[in-house]
Each structure stands twice: as structure tokens, then as C-alpha cells.
Design an enzyme around this catalytic site. Structure first.
Site, short mmCIF file in Angstrom:
data_model
loop_
_atom_site.label_atom_id
_atom_site.label_comp_id
_atom_site.label_asym_id
_atom_site.label_seq_id
_atom_site.Cartn_x
_atom_site.Cartn_y
_atom_site.Cartn_z
N ARG A 32 0.80 -1.23 0.00
CA ARG A 32 0.00 0.00 0.00
C ARG A 32 0.83 1.27 0.00
NH1 ARG A 32 -5.14 -0.54 4.15
NH2 ARG A 32 -5.84 -2.62 3.57
N HIS A 78 -7.35 -4.36 -8.13
CA HIS A 78 -7.16 -3.72 -6.82
C HIS A 78 -8.47 -3.76 -6.02
CE1 HIS A 78 -4.55 -1.26 -4.30
NE2 HIS A 78 -5.53 -0.39 -4.11
N TYR A 122 -18.36 12.24 -13.91
CA TYR A 122 -18.33 13.46 -14.71
C TYR A 122 -16.98 13.70 -15.39
CZ TYR A 122 -22.52 14.54 -12.00
OH TYR A 122 -23.77 14.50 -11.42
#
Length: 742
Positions: A32, A78, A122
Site C-alpha cells: 500500500r 485492486h 463526470y
């Protein structure tokens, strides 16, 4: 029931917790938070770029919705939250967050004011040229692939990384028990350092830093650290860089000017920075500044308007640098995963060497992969040439034989691949021109084969090839391009400018009030000290003095400690103020015994309730911290009681026994610290000194008598030497045994 009991195992809770926590910690570190030294990517970034590549979102194609990309990433590679993946994607597209963006975003991806990006439904995105260079060679066996979490797909363990992404874009992250924070750098300069390391493998860190120079932040700014500090930071792999905003003075009409800030330090949110400056302006903590405006459009433009044209611009900026994030620190910590996946802090030379070793391995693997492709193609072309030389016989075999493949292989000594290719050849390929093209391709591939075999056999040639690759990358993304020009500049360490408090704080008259319970406040203006001030129940006035906001206020407690507070820091007179213990570290068992305004070149007589004291000058009573400054040493049960400014040459002391003693001030020694000497002698051990007065011999001492003030100039009755008992006080002396009733 018996079967279930057999499955139960007794374990030590401490050992199991340790194992599980270690597993969690290593998972956080490796999977990570820490980047790989070879490609500079964390797993989420690597998977994000790979998923975009699989969607063919290269710079020459159109954009795709970010929601589509995020869906592929969390569905295939992931298995984490979509917001985390989208957040990582947004950062890779922000040109103020990463030095060389890896994602080309279309839509609202946030701004330097701290506004967030629009929802992923968007916005649209595709890869940048820099990201494509990072992944160049993925299809050429350049790196290893591993199965994804569900085993249905495969993903690269590390990117081929033709560009030195770790240093160019930096990285930050917090793992378990460790963290990383790597600043971005200029690619052209990193390439110069890599070329130097190829040329001189044993070069030292300082030589490399002379090429790299220092961080190159996307938001620009000015690094004000000396070169020696920068070199030490890179040698250790950790250290701090001081970054300042870049500003210039714009001349206006009638001799006026304004300061324009065009670049701010890295990771500073512009809107919060302006809010902080405006807050300081409102609180009158920057008296040299009249106004602040944000005139930013695409570029940063913060306008500072000085109070008047006589204000020194450098002085104003130095003050703002100290109080705001116009100057910030970047704490570098080059903690990365090495090529074996082990986390450690690396120096600049170790990081560059790890990248070169990775590129060397990638070059060998890509060369071997290309060589295998050429050998396979040459095998096919050799078969084609045999077929053209024996075209009629080949056609006969195909037409007449039941097993043409086996017959051809036996008659012309062909391999299985060659025979299969001949059988799959189209009729249109049998023209004479095609034979010529095959011969030409065969010759070209043979030459390339020889070159590749020589490259694999000679290490020096491989390093030379790597140097050429680095030069090509430098040319493509170097300083000649708009993206590659250096943005962060360097400057000499600024000299400390002495800024007196009168310059930094607007001078205003105030009245400072301290109550018996220890509550302090400041009223505007110089009010009458005899006025009745409001206090909480069971509280009353202890001290009230006139001062200015620029003054230093000295407090003395019963333990012999001096404290210093700034007049401008005393809370306003609204309400009851605040406990003075919030401003100074005053012990619960001690109280304030004196409060006065600091005066340069003044001296004071410091005395305890047992009649011991000494003279101290102003240099020793100023405290630099809220812990105060211990000046008077005390015996058990003794308390500091008096601190009187020296305004004459004689000292008058009086005790509870109503004995008054007057002696010359010169008999009291000047000390920096101690208990002092006896000022008056008391036969009764429980007797204490109640007051002290310093006066001029020709003017006499004063005291309250019958509601008025009496001045006694005839001193003969009480005149003596230090440490004597003294004589009874004059008739009418206050019963409180103090010169003036409290």
C-alpha cells in the site's frame, strides 16, 4: 461435539496478536504505502496505469470516463474502495501535485485552492506520454507478471520504467511504523546524474547532487537551504528543505508599490494561506500590511498591499515568512522498497544505482525477447526461401501427397514451423516481388540478430545503449520543453532581519489588570487605575498597570521566577480575561507578587519576606520561554515578596515589628542569581519584612499619614547599615507596616 473439540487449539494470545499485527504491518508497507525504487509506484498507481493501458487510453486516442477506469481497477486488479482509487487517479492528473502528470484529465480535477475533483462519473482521462514511457516494453517480456487477487488476470510486478519516475514525481505515504516522503525532481537533471553514474560508477553523492541540484516542485517556489545542507540530506536519504514563495515588487504610480506572490510552496493550499494572512491582518499582527487580495486565474497571483510606500518590502515578507506558510518545510525521507521488496532508507546514489540496475535488467530481457522473435521469424523466412527455390515441387507435393507437411519436412529438411508456414502461405504471395522482399527482410533481420547477440555478450555496450536511452528521454522531456523546464529556484540563506516588536505590532495604549485569583486581561487605552473593575465572585484586583501593546510585561512569582509576556498577547478586556497560568507555567503553589513594564537599562532590588535581597539588572529578568527564569534562591518557607525599581541611592525597609531601617543602596550587592544578603535583622524568627522603598537622600522617604502623604527628610533617627534592626517607625506610620496602605 467431540470432533469440534478436537479442532480447538490452545495458543498464546500474545504470540497470535504479534503474528497477525506483523502480517498487517508488512501488508501495509509492501502492498500500500511505500513505492518501489525501480518505478516509483505504489501498487494502486501501478494497477491504475496498467488498467488504463489495457483500455487503450494512450495519448493519441480519446478519453474515457474515470468511472469506467476505476471500475476496471477495483474489479480486476485492486480490490479496495472506489474513492481511494479515484483519489489516487485524481492526484496523478493534478499538475500542482505531481511534477510530471501520468494521467491526462478532462473535467474538474480540483485546484490549488483545495477544492476537490468532480465525481468520477463526470470526469474523463487518458494516459500521458510520460506514463507511456513508464510502461514501454511491457509486451516485450521486460518485467515479470503475477496473477491478480482472483487469479483471472495477470498484472506487472513492476513497470519497465524508461523514465526515473521515483525521483521525477516523488512519493509520500504512511505505513505501519514507517513513512516515506520523497520530493519531485527535474527529469533533465536526474538524467544528467544517471549519465554521470554510467560514466563514473564510483562517483560520490556530492557529484550527483551537483547534477540534480535539489528538488523541483511543480508549484515552483525558492529553496533557501545552503548547498552543504542539500548534499547532507541526499547522503542520509532524509532531511528538510526550506521552501519560500516567489515574490516580486510591482511599482505603481506616485511612488506606491505592491508585492505580488507568483509561486507558493509545494502542498500549501492557496485559499487557506490567504485566510491566514487575512486573519493576521484582522488581529493587527502584521501592521506593515494594509490589504491582501487574490487575483489568481490560471496562475497564482496574490497581491499584498503595504501600509505605506515607506514600508520595506523585504521586511514585510520576512515577517510573513515567519508567521505563515509562505515559507514551509519539506521533510524528505527516501524510504522505499528495494528490488528485493525490503523497505529501507536509501541515499541518492543508492536510488540512482537501483534504477540503473533495473533498466539494465529490462534491456537484457527486451533484447533477449527481440532476439527470440527474430530467430523465430528467420526460421520462417528460411522456409519461405526454400519454398521459392523449389516452388514447382512444393506445389506438386501439396496437390498430390496425402500428408504434404511430413513429405516436405523430409524432402527439404524443414522444421515443423517452416512446413506449417509454407502450407499457410497465400497464393498471392507466390509472386516474384514477394521473394525479393523476403530476401531483403531476411538480410535485415540477420544484421539485427548479430547486433543483438553482440549487445547481450558485451556489458559495456549495454551500458552505452542505456546511456543513449537516457539521452533520448532527456531530449523528449528535458528543459527545452514547457513541461521540463526547472520551476523551483535556489537562493542564498536569507540573513536574519532584526524586527523589533514595535514594527510587528501596532503600538496602542492598554491597561493590564491582574486579579487576586490570577485572571489577566487588557483594557484598551490608559484607564484610571482607581476605577472599580469587575471581577468574578470572591475575586479582586491584585495589580493594574499602564502599558503599550509593544511592551514586555514582567511577572515575578513567590518562588523567585521571572516571567515575560508580550503586551499584545494579553487577552482583551471583554469578560474577565483568562487565567495567567495559560500564558506562563506558574506552579499551583505560587502566586504573582509583582507585575511591571520592562524598561531597558533599569535595575531592581529583589527581596524576600525574610529580609534577604540583592540588586538585579534588566538583562537577567527577561525570560525567553513560558517556563520563566529562576533568579532568587530561597530557604524553606521563604517567599519572594518585593521587586522595586531603583530610582534613588537610599533604601528604607520596614518589618512586622514596626522597626524602620534606612541605609545606602550601595551596600546591597548586584547579583545574577542567588539569595542575596540580609537587609534587616529580626530577633523574632517569625517576623517578616513588610515593605521596602527606594528614594533619593535629598528628597527623603514618603508614607501615608492621616489620609495624606508625608515626606520625611530627616533620616538621622533611622539611618544605619544593612542587616541592622532599625528604630521604631515615625509617629502616624500606617498600621499595615507598609509605606502606603494597600
Amino acid at each position: 461435539m467431540a470432533e469440534q473439540q478436537e479442532k480447538i487449539k490452545e495458543v498464546q494470545l500474545k504470540e497470535e496478536l504479534s503474528k497477525r499485527y506483523l502480517s498487517y504491518a508488512m501488508s501495509t508497507i509492501v502492498a500500500r504505502s511505500l513505492p518501489d525504487v525501480r518505478d516509483g509506484l505504489k501498487p494502486v498507481h501501478r494497477r491504475l496505469l496498467y488498467a488504463m493501458r489495457q483500455l487503450h487510453l494512450d495519448p493519441k486516442t480519446g478519453y474515457k470516463k474515470c468511472a469506467r477506469v476505476v471500475g476496471d481497477v477495483i474489479g480486476k486488479y485492486h480490490p479496495h474502495g472506489d474513492s481511494a482509487v479515484y483519489g489516487a487517479m485524481v492526484r496523478l492528473a493534478q499538475d500542482f501535485s505531481v511534477r510530471y502528470p501520468l494521467v491526462d484529465g478532462q473535467g474538474n480535477f480540483g485546484n490549488i485552492d483545495g477544492d476537490g475533483a468532480a465525481a468520477m462519473r463526470y470526469t474523463e482521462a487518458r494516459l500521458t506520454e510520460f506514463a507511456m514511457a513508464l510502461m514501454e516494453g511491457l509486451n516485450e517480456n521486460a518485467v515479470d507478471f503475477a496473477d491478480t487477487y482472483d487469479g483471472e488476470e495477470s498484472e506487472p510486478v513492476v513497470m519497465p520504467s524508461m523514465v526515473p519516475n521515483l525521483l521525477c514525481n516523488g512519493s509520500s505515504g504512511i505505513a505501519v511504523g514507517m513513512a516515506t516522503n520523497i520530493p519531485p525532481h527535474n527529469l533533465s537533471e536526474v538524467c544528467d546524474a544517471l549519465l554521470l553514474m554510467i560514466e563514473k560508477p564510483d562517483c560520490d553523492d556530492e557529484s550527483l547532487v551537483r547534477k540534480i541540484k535539489g528538488p523541483d516542485f511543480p508549484t515552483g517556489g525558492v529553496i533557501v537551504d545552503p548547498f552543504s545542507t542539500i548534499v547532507e540530506n541526499y547522503k542520509q536519504g532524509k532531511g528538510a528543505f526550506r521552501i519560500r514563495a516567489k515574490w516580486e515588487k510591482e511599482e505603481l504610480s506616485h511612488g506606491q508599490y505592491q508585492i505580488v506572490i507568483k509561486e507558493i510552496p509545494y502542498q500549501v493550499i492557496k485559499s487557506k494561506l490567504i485566510e491566514k494572512i487575512a486573519q493576521l491582518l484582522t488581529e493587527k499582527k502584521v501592521p506593515l500590511l494594509a490589504d491582501v487580495r487574490d487575483e489568481s486565474a490560471q496562475d497564482v497571483r496574490i497581491v499584498l498591499e503595504p501600509k505605506n510606500r515607506t514600508v520595506d518590502a523585504a521586511l514585510l515578507m520576512e515577517h510573513l515568512f515567519k508567521q505563515t506558510e509562505l515559507e514551509s518545510k519539506f521533510n524528505m525521507n527516501m524510504n522505499v522498497l528495494d528490488s528485493d521488496g525490503v523497505p529501507r532508507v536509501m541515499s541518492i546514489s543508492e536510488v540512482l544505482r537501483a534504477f540503473l540496475n533495473h533498466r539494465h535488467i529490462v534491456l537484457q530481457r527486451r533484447t533477449q525477447h527481440r532476439l527470440e522473435k527474430i530467430l523465430a521469424r528467420l526460421e520462417i523466412l528460411s522456409g519461405y526461401l526454400i519454398a521459392f527455390l523449389n516452388l514447382d515441387e512444393i506445389i506438386r507435393i501439396i496437390r498430390e501427397e496425402e500428408e504434404p507437411k511430413a513429405v516436405m519436412m523430409k524432402e527439404f529438411n524443414l522444421t515443423d514451423n517452416q512446413a506449417e508456414a509454407i502450407l499457410n502461405m497465400k497464393l498471392r504471395s507466390l509472386r516474384k516481388l514477394e521473394e525479393t522482399e523476403i530476401k531483403s527482410e531476411f538480410d535485415e533481420l540477420s544484421d539485427e540478430r548479430q547486433t543483438l547477440e553482440e549487445l547481450l555478450a558485451d556489458e559495456s555496450k549495454r551500458w552505452q545503449a542505456l546511456a543513449e536511452e537516457i539521452k533520448a528521454i532527456k531530449e523528449k522531456f528535458g528543459k527545452k520543453t514547457a513541461l521540463g523546464r526547472r520551476r523551483t529556484e535556489f537562493a542564498e540563506v536569507p540573513a536574519d532581519i532584526d524586527m523589533p516588536i514595535e514594527v510587528l505590532v501596532e503600538k496602542e495604549p492598554i491597561t493590564i489588570i491582574l486579579s487576586e485569583k490570577g485572571w489577566i486581561r487588557a483594557l484598551k487605552g490608559h484607564v484610571n487605575l482607581d476605577d472599580e473593575f469587575k471581577f468574578k465572585d470572591d475575586d479582586a484586583l491584585r495589580f493594574a498597570i499602564h502599558a503599550q501593546t509593544t511592551d514586555k510585561i514582567i511577572l515575578l512569582d513567590t518562588s523567585g521566577k521571572f516571567f515575560t509576556i508580550q503586551g499584545s498577547d494579553v487577552p482583551s478586556g471583554r469578560g474577565f480575561g483568562q487565567p495567567v497560568r495559560l500564558m506562563i507555567d506558574l506552579s499551583n503553589n505560587d502566586n504573582i507578587t509583582s507585575m511591571f513594564v520592562f524598561e531597558p537599562k533599569a535595575s531592581y532590588v529583589l527581596a524576600s519576606d525574610t529580609g534577604h535581597g540583592f540588586v538585579v539588572d534588566e538583562n537577567h529578568i527577561l525570560a525567553q520561554t513560558r517556563n520563566g527564569r529562576k533568579i532568587m534562591n530561597l530557604a524553606d518557607g521563604e517567599h519572594t515578596a518585593f521587586c522595586k525599581k531603583i530610582t534613588g541611592d537610599m533604601v528604607a525597609v520596614v518589618g512586622e515589628n514596626r522597626k524602620l531601617l534606612i541605609f545606602k543602596l550601595e551596600e546591597i550587592p548586584t547579583m545574577a542569581r542567588g539569595r542575596g544578603v540580609a537587609l534587616q535583622k529580626y530577633k523574632d524568627k517569625d517576623c517578616h519584612m513588610t515593605d521596602i522603598q527606594i528614594f533619593k537622600e535629598e528628597e527623603g522617604f514618603a508614607y501615608n499619614r492621616s489620609g495624606g502623604v508625608t515626606v520625611e527628610k530627616d533620616l538621622i533617627n533611622w539611618l544605619g547599615h544593612r542587616a541592622q534592626v532599625g528604630k521604631i517607625v515615625p509617629f502616624g506610620f500606617p498600621k499595615s507596616n507598609t509605606f502606603f496602605k494597600e
